[in-house]
Design an enzyme around this catalytic site. Structure first.
Site, mmCIF file in Angstrom:
data_model
loop_
_atom_site.group_PDB
_atom_site.id
_atom_site.type_symbol
_atom_site.label_atom_id
_atom_site.label_comp_id
_atom_site.label_asym_id
_atom_site.label_seq_id
_atom_site.Cartn_x
_atom_site.Cartn_y
_atom_site.Cartn_z
ATOM 1 N N ASN A 136 -3.487 6.519 -1.078
ATOM 2 C CA ASN A 136 -3.011 6.618 0.305
ATOM 3 C C ASN A 136 -2.204 7.888 0.565
ATOM 4 O O ASN A 136 -2.150 8.367 1.704
ATOM 5 C CB ASN A 136 -2.200 5.381 0.684
ATOM 6 C CG ASN A 136 -3.092 4.186 0.930
ATOM 7 O OD1 ASN A 136 -4.249 4.340 1.290
ATOM 8 N ND2 ASN A 136 -2.564 2.989 0.737
ATOM 9 N N SER A 158 0.810 -1.216 0.000
ATOM 10 C CA SER A 158 0.000 0.000 0.000
ATOM 11 C C SER A 158 0.844 1.268 0.000
ATOM 12 O O SER A 158 0.297 2.357 -0.167
ATOM 13 C CB SER A 158 -0.938 0.004 1.216
ATOM 14 O OG SER A 158 -0.192 -0.136 2.411
#
Length: 292
Positions: free
Chosen positions: A188, A119
């Site tokens: 993110n 991520s």
């Protein structure tokens, strides 16, 4: 197409289900460091499918077909995949050693593509020293439902590999967005600092938990407030991403909230531990912890 998913946790099992649901995929190897962990991942898939059947959204025969594609075991069962998706813990050394073991000792298909579901970590660094390149293939939770896949090109990822992963993403019903490597990628890099800022707003006493989440839902038309979303993602994951952003940029705007770090130390990680900014009850209701 045969796919190996390495790591059978929440994301890994979801990714496995996303592939198994596609008619283009004939087999999914769902692997973990222990057989019981891999079996637990398949059990999560079964639970999700059973829920779909109970709601009348899927026929039982289709659910059985999907589950039947999933083969569980340790990584050494993944001898002939066309695609490997690594979904282990967000630790650089673990990801590197996982790919090295797969490439040197397990996978026999010379045309296999190696992808990481990281991520936030550097795809270039993950692939350093490996015989075959690595590409980022970042799914979003819940993977069987969420349409986006970030496809991340590292410095040593060939254009042809990126193009193939984008094609595979579309084949399984996802929408790929190509991303050049940067800490946190796109989603993110924007989303996690917002969650961190919401935590700081609560930490400094500006508003309570419910007030912060309600304000962002009604004021910004967000479907979920940032503190609830942090609980859903996992506060440990939020902290890990903030630390990667800070380490990569040395910009204080990416400094993790002291409260976030304290909650992770206390194992108040959100939904997966039953308590974070909310306490999650057996009947699927939740209560802000500042109202307990």
């Amino acid at each position: 197409m045969k796919v190996a998913v390495i790591g059978a946790g929440t994301m890994g099992s979801g990714i496995g289900q996303a592939f198994a649901q596609s008619d283009a995929v004939e087999k999914v190897y769902l692997c973990d460091i222990k057989q019981e962990f891999a079996d637990g991942g398949k059990a999560k898939i079964k639970k999700n499918l059973d829920r779909q059947v109970a709601k009348g959204k899927m026929e039982q025969a289709k659910a059985d077909e999907i589950l039947g594609k999933v083969v569980t075991g340790l990584a050494d069962i993944a001898v002939d995949p066309d695609l490997v998706v690594e979904a282990v813990l967000e630790k650089m050394d673990l990801k590197q050693s996982t790919f090295r073991n797969l490439q040197e000792n397990i996978v026999k298909n010379p045309d296999c593509i190696y992808a990481s579901n990281t991520s936030s970590l550097s795809i270039t660094e993950i692939g350093t020293g490996l015989a075959k390149p690595v590409v980022g293939m970042h799914f979003f939770n819940p993977a069987p439902v969420m349409k986006l896949v970030e496809v991340i090109q590292g410095a040593n990822t060939p254009d042809s590999v990126v193009a193939k992963v984008k094609e595979i993403s579309e084949t399984i019903g996802k929408t790929p967005v190509q991303v050049n490597e940067a800490a946190g990628f796109v989603v993110n890099r924007i989303l996690v600092p917002m969650i961190n800022e919401a935590i700081n707003v609560y930490y400094t006493g500006t508003s309570d938990i419910q007030g912060i989440d309600t304000a962002m839902k009604l004021g910004c038309n967000h479907p979920m407030g940032p503190l609830e979303l942090g609980d859903y993602i996992g506060l440990d994951v939020v902290l890990a991403i903030m630390d990667v952003l800070f380490a990569d940029t040395h910009d204080n705007k990416y400094a993790a909230s002291p409260l976030l770090r304290k909650m992770v130390r206390a194992k108040h990680l959100g939904v997966k531990t039953g308590i974070g900014f909310y306490k999650y009850n057996a009947d699927r209701t939740k209560t802000p912890v500042d109202q307990l």
